[in-house]
Structures are given as structure tokens and as C-alpha cells.
Write an enzyme that holds these catalytic residues in place. Sequence first.
Site, PDB file in Angstrom:
ATOM      1  N   ASP A 110       0.822  -1.219   0.000  1.00 60.18           N
ATOM      2  CA  ASP A 110       0.000   0.000   0.000  1.00 60.18           C
ATOM      3  C   ASP A 110       0.853   1.265   0.000  1.00 60.18           C
ATOM      4  O   ASP A 110       0.431   2.317  -0.473  1.00 60.18           O
ATOM      5  CB  ASP A 110      -0.916  -0.017   1.235  1.00 60.18           C
ATOM      6  CG  ASP A 110      -1.668   1.284   1.408  1.00 60.18           C
ATOM      7  OD1 ASP A 110      -2.519   1.589   0.551  1.00 60.18           O
ATOM      8  OD2 ASP A 110      -1.409   2.013   2.380  1.00 60.18           O
ATOM      9  N   LEU A 137      -6.234   7.297   3.226  1.00 60.08           N
ATOM     10  CA  LEU A 137      -6.376   8.331   2.187  1.00 60.08           C
ATOM     11  C   LEU A 137      -5.213   8.345   1.208  1.00 60.08           C
ATOM     12  O   LEU A 137      -5.142   9.220   0.337  1.00 60.08           O
ATOM     13  CB  LEU A 137      -6.507   9.715   2.856  1.00 60.08           C
ATOM     14  CG  LEU A 137      -7.786   9.936   3.666  1.00 60.08           C
ATOM     15  CD1 LEU A 137      -7.721  11.255   4.403  1.00 60.08           C
ATOM     16  CD2 LEU A 137      -9.014   9.890   2.772  1.00 60.08           C
ATOM     17  N   ARG A 138      -4.291   7.383   1.351  1.00 65.30           N
ATOM     18  CA  ARG A 138      -3.137   7.380   0.463  1.00 65.30           C
ATOM     19  C   ARG A 138      -3.559   7.210  -1.005  1.00 65.30           C
ATOM     20  O   ARG A 138      -2.987   7.819  -1.908  1.00 65.30           O
ATOM     21  CB  ARG A 138      -2.165   6.258   0.884  1.00 65.30           C
ATOM     22  CG  ARG A 138      -0.775   6.415   0.301  1.00 65.30           C
ATOM     23  CD  ARG A 138       0.184   5.399   0.869  1.00 65.30           C
ATOM     24  NE  ARG A 138       0.742   5.833   2.128  1.00 65.30           N
ATOM     25  CZ  ARG A 138       0.783   5.102   3.232  1.00 65.30           C
ATOM     26  NH1 ARG A 138       0.269   3.897   3.238  1.00 65.30           N
ATOM     27  NH2 ARG A 138       1.328   5.565   4.326  1.00 65.30           N
ATOM     28  N   GLY A 139      -4.582   6.408  -1.249  1.00 62.76           N
ATOM     29  CA  GLY A 139      -5.068   6.199  -2.620  1.00 62.76           C
ATOM     30  C   GLY A 139      -5.582   7.484  -3.239  1.00 62.76           C
ATOM     31  O   GLY A 139      -5.291   7.794  -4.401  1.00 62.76           O
TER      32      GLY A 139
END
Length: 363
Positions: free
Chosen positions: A218, A299-301
Amino acid sequence: MTFTTETTSQNGRSTAVPARRRAVFPFTAIVGQEEMKLALLLNIIDPKIGGVMIMGDRGTGKSTTIRALADLLPEIDVVADDPFNSHPNDIELMGDTVRQMIDQGADVPVVKKKVMMVDLPLGATEDRVCGTIDIEKALSEGVKAFEPGLLAKANRGILYVDEVNLLDDHLVDVLLDSAASGWNTVEREGISIRHPARFVLVGSGNPEEGELRPQLLDRFGMHAEIRTVKEPALRVQIVEQRTEFDQDPMPFLEKYEPQQKDLQKQIVDAQERLKQIAIDYDLRVKISQMCSELDVDGLRGDIVTNRAAKALAALEGRTEVTVDEIRRIAPLCLRHRLRKDPMESIDSGYKVEKVFDQVFGME
């Protein structure tokens, strides 16, 4: 193809002297693998995207492509004889010694240098990667005696880890932490040393040899999947090109030099244009809606998809992100963040495309 080495003149600027260096297969001559090439280019334009994980079959040109990209990039200004490839003007990209010299008003000699592509060997130790502190020297002489590691060498360059899925999880953590923060900190016996480590992290692996843990996967900004080329005509073209290059590299390099220069200029222009790129509020909401419907953790995506869409718009000479950019980069940014269902056979990239079509009304 022009080959140069760096020298420093009396005024502190560099002069180029013709020299021989190993010929590298040109990036623009690589056939196919468009997904991998796009992900690499976008990370060069905006290193804050967070690197690329390339998963695919053996012998598909992963290492060749990454070396070709490093060779394509224009030379950068670095402080002469500095182990961290310090930037002469940007504080975030310079070591403490250089910063002190500049604060004291000293002249800093500057040279031109090729962007470094550092290969991390599979058996590397943490000391080899991060660097070591000579405690005895530090205590006896009162100086911070630091032996730089591979992260120091990779600053402002590309750090390539082949078979990253076979690397010790702790070492992968260290690499990802440095890539995200842009700094490497080494601590031992109460002595702490920090240096800049801003690099594009590229990992590659074969899924047959094991997957990377989801928590680590991720943290890679993008995930490119590559497959062996099936079309016979393309396979023949790849073999013929490689044979031509191996037999006599110079004419082959000269043939591709105009395309190389054009792409190099396109990358430099995109890096300069990046800050001006706008992304409409409605598109940002839809990106977040897509991430939510895909059940992406954190919220990295959302952040990476926004960054990658802007980088693609910059690469293609636009000043505003369109739906087309988001469509093209969404699978690269999100497929590796989906929760794996062992009973599900649907490809994760296809799943991202399907949700994209629903959210953006493309059905």
C-alpha cells in the site's frame, strides 16, 4: 551519443570532458510495457507520488527499462565531492556540511552529474543501506564519523530493488520510510546523524515467488503489472532491436538520439509545469468517491491518484486535469490497495476500471 565526465573549473562551475561510459539501451526504443513506462515517467515528474512496484514475469525488461530511464534524464547540479549528491541551492536536498558552508558564505564548488541509479542487492544489510557511525572515532575525536550507505548515494536519483518481495520486511520498511520523508536517520549509542534521501523507489518482483505484505504494498505509490509479449511480430521486433544494439551500440544510440532528446525535454518541461496544474473540485470529489466505493483503506489512494493525474497532465502539456488522465492512472494507483478476496477471480485492475465507469458516468 555524447558521453561526459564531470570536472570542476576554478570558478566552481563544471566543464564537460568527452569520455567513454557503458552504453545503455535507449528508453524510447523499448517496445511495449506501456504501463510500466508511464508509471516510471510520472514518478520522475513528481517523486512525491511514492515510487513504483513492478510485478510481472521474468525476462520482461524491468531492469533494462529502469536503467534506460536513469540514462535518459538530464544531468543535475551537485556539490562537488559530496557523498549525498547535495543540491547547491535547495536546503531540503543538501547535507548538513554543505548547509553550514552556505550559511557561512563559503563558495561551494558545483559539478554536473548523471542521475544516479542505485541497485540494492538482495542480501544487503541495514548498515549497507543506511550507513554506519564510527563510534570509536566519534568518542575519541569528538566528530560524527559517518560512513554513508546506499540511501546517501541514491539521493536525487533512483533506487531500484529487484525481487523486493524477497527482501526482509524491516528493510523494506526502512526504504519506504526514507522515500516518504526524504530523509535517512542513523542512530547509534546516543549519536544521531541525518541526511537527505529523496529518491524514486522502484521495486520489482515475480508474483510466483511470493507477494509483498499488503501494509508494505500500500505504501508504494503506483503498481504496474507487466506480462510477456504474446504477439509474434512484436517479439521478433524486440529480439532484432536487442541484437542490433548488442552488436554495435553507437549507431543504434545515434538513431534514437532525437527521440531521447525530445522525451528528455518533455520531462523537464513537465517538472516545471507541475505546480501550475489544476484539478477541478468535482473531479477530486469523484476520485475520493471511487476510492470509497473500492473500500480503499486510508487516504493514500486519494492523494496518489490526484498527484499522478496532475503529473500525467503536465507530461502531456496540459494545465488542467481531465477525466481521461484519471481513467488512465486509476488502475495504477489503486489496484494494489484493494482487499484481496481468495474466492474472487476478477482482476483488480478491471475492478478499478468498472468502479471508475460507474462513478464518472462512463457506462
